[in-house]
Design an enzyme around this catalytic site. Structure first.
Site, PDB file in Angstrom:
ATOM      1  N   ARG A  95       0.869  -1.180   0.000  1.00 10.47           N
ATOM      2  CA  ARG A  95       0.000   0.000   0.000  1.00 10.47           C
ATOM      3  C   ARG A  95       0.901   1.224   0.000  1.00 10.47           C
ATOM      4  O   ARG A  95       1.968   1.228   0.643  1.00 10.47           O
ATOM      5  CB  ARG A  95      -0.893   0.040   1.248  1.00 10.47           C
ATOM      6  CG  ARG A  95      -2.088  -0.902   1.198  1.00 10.47           C
ATOM      7  CD  ARG A  95      -3.155  -0.447   0.194  1.00 10.47           C
ATOM      8  NE  ARG A  95      -4.313  -1.309   0.173  1.00 10.47           N
ATOM      9  CZ  ARG A  95      -4.483  -2.363  -0.627  1.00 10.47           C
ATOM     10  NH1 ARG A  95      -3.547  -2.686  -1.501  1.00 10.47           N
ATOM     11  NH2 ARG A  95      -5.588  -3.070  -0.594  1.00 10.47           N
ATOM     12  N   GLU A 119      -4.199   7.917  -4.584  1.00 13.19           N
ATOM     13  CA  GLU A 119      -4.536   7.237  -5.843  1.00 13.19           C
ATOM     14  C   GLU A 119      -5.871   7.763  -6.351  1.00 13.19           C
ATOM     15  O   GLU A 119      -6.792   7.921  -5.556  1.00 13.19           O
ATOM     16  CB  GLU A 119      -4.612   5.722  -5.615  1.00 13.19           C
ATOM     17  CG  GLU A 119      -3.264   5.135  -5.250  1.00 13.19           C
ATOM     18  CD  GLU A 119      -3.278   3.622  -5.014  1.00 13.19           C
ATOM     19  OE1 GLU A 119      -4.314   2.987  -5.277  1.00 13.19           O
ATOM     20  OE2 GLU A 119      -2.255   3.104  -4.565  1.00 13.19           O
ATOM     21  N   HIS A 154      -1.998   0.808  -9.862  1.00 13.47           N
ATOM     22  CA  HIS A 154      -2.540  -0.187  -8.921  1.00 13.47           C
ATOM     23  C   HIS A 154      -3.157  -1.373  -9.690  1.00 13.47           C
ATOM     24  O   HIS A 154      -4.344  -1.674  -9.560  1.00 13.47           O
ATOM     25  CB  HIS A 154      -3.584   0.463  -8.002  1.00 13.47           C
ATOM     26  CG  HIS A 154      -3.796  -0.296  -6.727  1.00 13.47           C
ATOM     27  ND1 HIS A 154      -4.022   0.297  -5.514  1.00 13.47           N
ATOM     28  CD2 HIS A 154      -3.820  -1.642  -6.473  1.00 13.47           C
ATOM     29  CE1 HIS A 154      -4.195  -0.612  -4.568  1.00 13.47           C
ATOM     30  NE2 HIS A 154      -4.073  -1.809  -5.133  1.00 13.47           N
TER      31      HIS A 154
HETATM   32  N1  LIG Z   1      -0.936  -3.799  -5.505  1.00 11.48           N
HETATM   33  C1  LIG Z   1      -2.009  -4.578  -5.494  1.00 11.48           C
HETATM   34  O1  LIG Z   1      -2.815  -4.580  -6.422  1.00 11.48           O
HETATM   35  C2  LIG Z   1      -2.222  -5.498  -4.351  1.00 11.48           C
HETATM   36  C3  LIG Z   1      -1.743  -5.179  -3.099  1.00 11.48           C
HETATM   37  N2  LIG Z   1      -1.919  -6.049  -2.063  1.00 11.48           N
HETATM   38  C4  LIG Z   1      -1.379  -5.693  -0.759  1.00 11.48           C
HETATM   39  O2  LIG Z   1      -0.519  -6.734  -0.329  1.00 11.48           O
HETATM   40  C5  LIG Z   1      -0.766  -6.976   1.038  1.00 11.48           C
HETATM   41  C6  LIG Z   1      -0.262  -8.353   1.429  1.00 11.48           C
HETATM   42  O3  LIG Z   1      -1.094  -9.360   0.885  1.00 11.48           O
HETATM   43  P1  LIG Z   1      -0.859 -10.894   1.311  1.00 11.48           P
HETATM   44  O4  LIG Z   1       0.528 -11.310   1.006  1.00 11.48           O
HETATM   45  O5  LIG Z   1      -1.981 -11.663   0.739  1.00 11.48           O
HETATM   46  O6  LIG Z   1      -1.040 -10.759   2.892  1.00 11.48           O
HETATM   47  P2  LIG Z   1      -0.467 -11.694   4.046  1.00 11.48           P
HETATM   48  O7  LIG Z   1      -1.301 -11.380   5.235  1.00 11.48           O
HETATM   49  O8  LIG Z   1      -0.409 -13.106   3.578  1.00 11.48           O
HETATM   50  O9  LIG Z   1       1.023 -11.177   4.255  1.00 11.48           O
HETATM   51  C7  LIG Z   1       1.333  -9.996   4.914  1.00 11.48           C
HETATM   52  C8  LIG Z   1       2.755 -10.068   5.409  1.00 11.48           C
HETATM   53  O10 LIG Z   1       3.061  -8.802   6.003  1.00 11.48           O
HETATM   54  C9  LIG Z   1       3.698  -9.034   7.235  1.00 11.48           C
HETATM   55  N3  LIG Z   1       3.468  -7.953   8.195  1.00 11.48           N
HETATM   56  C10 LIG Z   1       2.296  -7.419   8.620  1.00 11.48           C
HETATM   57  N4  LIG Z   1       2.534  -6.440   9.516  1.00 11.48           N
HETATM   58  C11 LIG Z   1       3.876  -6.379   9.671  1.00 11.48           C
HETATM   59  C12 LIG Z   1       4.721  -5.571  10.443  1.00 11.48           C
HETATM   60  N5  LIG Z   1       4.245  -4.632  11.269  1.00 11.48           N
HETATM   61  N6  LIG Z   1       6.064  -5.758  10.347  1.00 11.48           N
HETATM   62  C13 LIG Z   1       6.571  -6.707   9.518  1.00 11.48           C
HETATM   63  N7  LIG Z   1       5.811  -7.503   8.747  1.00 11.48           N
HETATM   64  C14 LIG Z   1       4.479  -7.335   8.825  1.00 11.48           C
HETATM   65  C15 LIG Z   1       3.053 -10.308   7.761  1.00 11.48           C
HETATM   66  O11 LIG Z   1       3.952 -10.800   8.748  1.00 11.48           O
HETATM   67  P3  LIG Z   1       3.758 -12.179   9.532  1.00 11.48           P
HETATM   68  O12 LIG Z   1       3.888 -13.212   8.451  1.00 11.48           O
HETATM   69  O13 LIG Z   1       4.881 -12.224  10.466  1.00 11.48           O
HETATM   70  O14 LIG Z   1       2.393 -12.136  10.128  1.00 11.48           O
HETATM   71  C16 LIG Z   1       2.988 -11.122   6.489  1.00 11.48           C
HETATM   72  O15 LIG Z   1       4.209 -11.766   6.252  1.00 11.48           O
HETATM   73  C17 LIG Z   1      -2.268  -6.736   1.175  1.00 11.48           C
HETATM   74  O16 LIG Z   1      -2.652  -6.475   2.510  1.00 11.48           O
HETATM   75  C18 LIG Z   1      -2.476  -5.550   0.279  1.00 11.48           C
HETATM   76  O17 LIG Z   1      -2.282  -4.343   0.993  1.00 11.48           O
HETATM   77  C19 LIG Z   1      -2.570  -7.229  -2.233  1.00 11.48           C
HETATM   78  C20 LIG Z   1      -3.089  -7.558  -3.448  1.00 11.48           C
HETATM   79  C21 LIG Z   1      -2.993  -6.705  -4.608  1.00 11.48           C
HETATM   80  O1  LIG Z   2      -4.896  -3.944  -3.701  1.00 12.55           O
HETATM   81  C1  LIG Z   2      -5.588  -4.878  -3.910  1.00 12.55           C
HETATM   82  C2  LIG Z   2      -6.019  -5.823  -2.934  1.00 12.55           C
HETATM   83  O2  LIG Z   2      -6.632  -6.840  -3.315  1.00 12.55           O
HETATM   84  O3  LIG Z   2      -5.797  -5.586  -1.734  1.00 12.55           O
END
Ligand SMILES: NC(=O)C1=CN([C@@H]2O[C@H](COP(=O)(O)OP(=O)(O)OC[C@H]3O[C@@H](n4cnc5c(N)ncnc54)[C@H](OP(=O)(O)O)[C@@H]3O)[C@@H](O)[C@H]2O)C=CC1
Ligand SMILES: O=CC(=O)O
Length: 324
Positions: A237, A266, A285
């Site tokens: 994000r 955005e 995005h």
């Molecule tokens: N650009 C786009 O179009 C898209 C963007 N996204 C973004 O990607 C994000 C991640 O998606 P996804 O991989 O499915 O989510 P997950 O919940 O599977 O992964 C999130 C990761 O972030 C880590 N995390 C969260 N908070 C912290 C913190 N404070 N410090 C360090 N690490 C942290 C988590 O750590 P831990 O494993 O230790 O819990 C985990 O490893 C979504 O929330 C969204 O914002 C998603 C889809 C599309």
């Molecule tokens: O940014 C996209 C999402 O699925 O989150």
């Protein structure tokens, strides 16, 4: 009688028909306070909402007194006030997994296009600048066998590590709140603290959600620790990175470039200094934006709402505690 729901994003015809089978649907453009006043009856009766991107906070929830379930067509849910939903006992459903591989493809595309300057040089070709054998001013930097630092080793981080390690022979460093055994065994990934990640990564790839803890996690101080040749990729994000500090780092060339799918505002304002920097690849995005994946997300969101409003939630629930 079928429960009433508000739909605030267009759906493919077959999914719209499935939604209509289960619910009485009112279409609205966005979930805003203005629309809540304009379509007060529909808001007052709605037990479910389905769509994406609109901000859902306590003020909006006050306009939805019967709401039981919200289904977002996204994995990220930072636009929802989760505490307010929990207090009201509203279940929040999202669409993880279905988009993971596509978003990892987008991140790899950002890595490759920023390192090899694909967009920039293609524009130069179109502008008629390719008039002879090319020299170093057209060169990029290698991707293969470099060090990728992944910040957020969740579903998307893992899928990115798979591509980078097995496809490009890259070594993987990562930081998250906890260690990820799967990343370590499958990709020989090394867990490290944020400072080490910043100091060592050739590509800092951010796949974090936006939370109070991750807001501006990468600011001036963190950018200053990156290698001068490093490239920052953000598909988590926008507000995870302090955009003004990033602009300054790029203008001062303390880092090489950035590949960005997300921004603090955005759509990205047309006068953003980011658009004037040749080392920046800026995408609108599009992380999950393929026909197949966007269809899959909409399908899952419809199924999620049906499950939530019929009390049959098995997966994709952000706040399962409200179901107990
Ligand atoms: N650009 C786009 O179009 C898209 C963007 N996204 C973004 O990607 C994000 C991640 O998606 P996804 O991989 O499915 O989510 P997950 O919940 O599977 O992964 C999130 C990761 O972030 C880590 N995390 C969260 N908070 C912290 C913190 N404070 N410090 C360090 N690490 C942290 C988590 O750590 P831990 O494993 O230790 O819990 C985990 O490893 C979504 O929330 C969204 O914002 C998603 C889809 C599309
Ligand atoms: O940014 C996209 C999402 O699925 O989150």
């Amino acid at each position: 009688m079928k429960p009433e729901v508000l739909l605030y994003k267009p759906l493919p015809d077959d999914l719209r028909a499935r939604l209509d089978e289960h619910f009485t649907v009112t279409v609205i453009k966005d979930l805003t306070l203005e629309n809540a006043d304009r379509q007060a009856d529909a808001f007052a009766r709605a037990e479910g909402i389905i769509g994406s991107s609109s901000k859902v906070d306590a003020a909006l929830l006050a306009k939805l007194p019967k709401l039981r379930a919200a289904s977002t067509i996204s994995v990220g849910y930072d636009n929802f006030d989760l505490d307010a939903l929990n207090q009201r006992g509203v279940v929040l459903m999202h669409t993880p997994t279905v988009l993971t591989e596509t978003v990892a493809d987008t991140m790899m595309a950002l890595v490759l296009s920023s390192a090899r300057r694909v967009v920039e040089v293609a524009e130069r070709v179109k502008a008629g600048e390719w008039r002879g054998s090319i020299g170093p001013d057209w060169f990029g930097t290698d991707v293969h066998h470099k060090k990728m630092g992944i910040l957020g080793m969740g579903r998307i981080g893992l899928a990115l590590a798979q591509r980078a390690h097995h496809g490009f022979g890259m070594s993987i460093l990562y930081n998250a709140r906890k260690h990820h055994e799967e990343a370590e065994s499958r990709f020989n990934a090394r867990y490290c603290d944020l400072d080490t990640l910043l100091r060592e990564a050739d590509f800092l790839c951010i796949s974090l959600p936006l939370t109070e803890q991750t807001h501006h996690m990468i600011g001036r101080e963190q950018l200053a620790k990156m290698k001068p040749d490093a490239i920052l990729i953000n598909a988590g994000r926008g507000p995870v990175v302090d955009e003004q500090a990033l602009i300054e780092a790029l203008q001062n060339q303390t880092i090489r470039g950035a590949g960005l799918d997300v921004f603090e505002q955005e759509p990205l304002p047309v006068d953003s200094p980011l658009l004037k920097l040749p080392g920046v690849v800026a995408l609108p995005h599009i992380g999950s934006a393929t026909h197949e994946t966007r269809y899959g997300m909409a399908r899952d969101a419809v199924d999620n709402l049906i499950a939530a409003l019929s009390g049959k939630v098995e997966k994709n629930c952000v706040n399962p505690q409200v179901l107990r």
